[in-house]
Scaffold this motif. Sequence first.
Motif, PDB file in Angstrom:
ATOM      1  N   ARG A  40      84.017  -8.238  -1.631  1.00  0.00           N
ATOM      2  CA  ARG A  40      82.774  -9.053  -1.583  1.00  0.00           C
ATOM      3  C   ARG A  40      82.194  -8.779  -2.707  1.00  0.00           C
ATOM      4  N   GLU A  41      81.926  -7.494  -3.444  1.00  0.00           N
ATOM      5  CA  GLU A  41      81.250  -7.269  -4.648  1.00  0.00           C
ATOM      6  C   GLU A  41      81.581  -7.992  -5.979  1.00  0.00           C
ATOM      7  N   LEU A  42      83.000  -8.268  -5.818  1.00  0.00           N
ATOM      8  CA  LEU A  42      83.640  -9.048  -6.884  1.00  0.00           C
ATOM      9  C   LEU A  42      83.718 -10.368  -6.634  1.00  0.00           C
ATOM     10  N   GLY A  43      83.384 -10.803  -5.739  1.00  0.00           N
ATOM     11  CA  GLY A  43      83.136 -12.426  -5.507  1.00  0.00           C
ATOM     12  C   GLY A  43      84.345 -12.860  -4.823  1.00  0.00           C
TER      13      GLY A  43
ATOM     14  N   ASN B  50      86.239 -14.101  -1.751  1.00  0.00           N
ATOM     15  CA  ASN B  50      85.667 -14.659  -0.397  1.00  0.00           C
ATOM     16  C   ASN B  50      86.817 -15.033   0.728  1.00  0.00           C
ATOM     17  N   LEU B  51      88.076 -14.673   0.342  1.00  0.00           N
ATOM     18  CA  LEU B  51      89.152 -15.277   1.157  1.00  0.00           C
ATOM     19  C   LEU B  51      89.810 -14.190   1.654  1.00  0.00           C
ATOM     20  N   ILE B  52      90.054 -13.978   2.831  1.00  0.00           N
ATOM     21  CA  ILE B  52      90.898 -13.052   3.337  1.00  0.00           C
ATOM     22  C   ILE B  52      92.075 -13.634   4.270  1.00  0.00           C
ATOM     23  N   ASP B  53      93.537 -13.270   4.028  1.00  0.00           N
ATOM     24  CA  ASP B  53      94.469 -13.890   4.707  1.00  0.00           C
ATOM     25  C   ASP B  53      95.037 -12.631   5.735  1.00  0.00           C
ATOM     26  N   THR B  54      95.088 -13.169   6.895  1.00  0.00           N
ATOM     27  CA  THR B  54      95.866 -12.080   8.067  1.00  0.00           C
ATOM     28  C   THR B  54      96.896 -12.735   8.787  1.00  0.00           C
ATOM     29  N   ALA B  55      97.106 -12.098   9.812  1.00  0.00           N
ATOM     30  CA  ALA B  55      97.996 -12.642  11.218  1.00  0.00           C
ATOM     31  C   ALA B  55      97.967 -12.072  12.316  1.00  0.00           C
TER      32      ALA B  55
ATOM     33  N   ARG C 178      79.748  -6.788  11.304  1.00  0.00           N
ATOM     34  CA  ARG C 178      78.549  -6.129  10.816  1.00  0.00           C
ATOM     35  C   ARG C 178      78.174  -6.597   9.421  1.00  0.00           C
ATOM     36  N   ARG C 179      78.566  -7.774   9.166  1.00  0.00           N
ATOM     37  CA  ARG C 179      78.479  -8.629   7.894  1.00  0.00           C
ATOM     38  C   ARG C 179      78.026  -9.815   8.043  1.00  0.00           C
ATOM     39  N   ASN C 180      77.870 -10.559   6.955  1.00  0.00           N
ATOM     40  CA  ASN C 180      77.416 -12.271   7.351  1.00  0.00           C
ATOM     41  C   ASN C 180      78.668 -12.854   7.258  1.00  0.00           C
ATOM     42  N   ARG C 181      78.964 -13.401   8.503  1.00  0.00           N
ATOM     43  CA  ARG C 181      80.416 -14.317   8.668  1.00  0.00           C
ATOM     44  C   ARG C 181      80.300 -15.145   7.321  1.00  0.00           C
ATOM     45  N   GLU C 182      79.477 -16.147   7.161  1.00  0.00           N
ATOM     46  CA  GLU C 182      79.287 -17.247   6.068  1.00  0.00           C
ATOM     47  C   GLU C 182      79.722 -16.677   4.823  1.00  0.00           C
ATOM     48  N   ASP C 183      79.725 -15.317   4.388  1.00  0.00           N
ATOM     49  CA  ASP C 183      80.345 -14.861   3.153  1.00  0.00           C
ATOM     50  C   ASP C 183      81.961 -15.115   3.298  1.00  0.00           C
ATOM     51  N   TRP C 184      82.369 -15.251   4.154  1.00  0.00           N
ATOM     52  CA  TRP C 184      83.921 -15.165   4.292  1.00  0.00           C
ATOM     53  C   TRP C 184      84.773 -16.269   4.443  1.00  0.00           C
TER      54      TRP C 184
END
Length: 296
Positions: free
Chosen positions: A44-47, A49-54, A72-78
């Motif tokens: 997040r610090e580095l900009g 915004n994409l997380i890939d999981t399964a 515990r964070r802002n959902r809209e950031d991701w």
Amino acid sequence: MKYRRLGSTDLNVSVIGIGTWQFGGEWGREYTQDEADAILDKGRELGINLIDTAECYGDHLSESLIGSYIGRRNREDWILATKFGHHFHERFSRTDVFDAKGVVAQLDASLKALQTDYIDLYQFHSGPDAAFDNDELWETLNKQVEAGKIRFLGTSIGSNDNLHQTDASTKVNSRAIQVVYNRLDRAPEERVFPSCERQDLGVLARVPLASGYLSGKYKPGAVFGSTDVRHRHDAENTRQKLEEVERIQREEVPQGVDMASWALAWCLKNPVVTAVIPGCKDPAQVEANARAAELV
């Protein structure tokens, strides 16, 4: 960081994502919540915004680590991308679950694990064509889109030359293709990428570092422990790949440029590719991956 639109969606994703298969415990180590938090905080610090999981990265374990963080964070950031189709039993053991009812159950379990009301990109996960060609499955999934549980559908093709599933994307309302693509494996360039261009599909390049071989850290003869998924790779094939990596590092990577950053940027220089989703074992690797955006 740089951002690109994911196909015909309204999602602007960072060109570097965070792949999280490692959170499921199949890459040689277990992760604590604090360790996962540190990786995602650095992204997040580095900009990023994409997380890939399964769902099958440790029976929703990867999703749960991400979900605890997101909660515990802002959902809209991701932008959260996850997948369906496999039920995890134990390390390296899964069974397929592609029937409509089973997939809805997986979706609900993923939403619970991720601690969110919606998934940005929900991907058919490396299933056979027979499972893909199930109208009931896609009708059910599109109803979940209408219900707001999913923003967009995608397809993670198991074979990086699966033209059948790629070509059918528009028909089933799949907006993105996830595919193995890296300097050692360029097969998608021949048939899959042209189809993606024709349909304005987003492209997520998985395994962009060829399971870490393109990091430049491993030499021919490298041995991986039994808890590392690379232990299952054919030894002779691994040796040949690492010899090719040595040649690439010597002849193609500019002097003074980190090989891993170069390899990620190499993928992104193909205009069809929206983002790469490398794994990362710690915040330092997230930072190294992010530097690739400077080379594009």
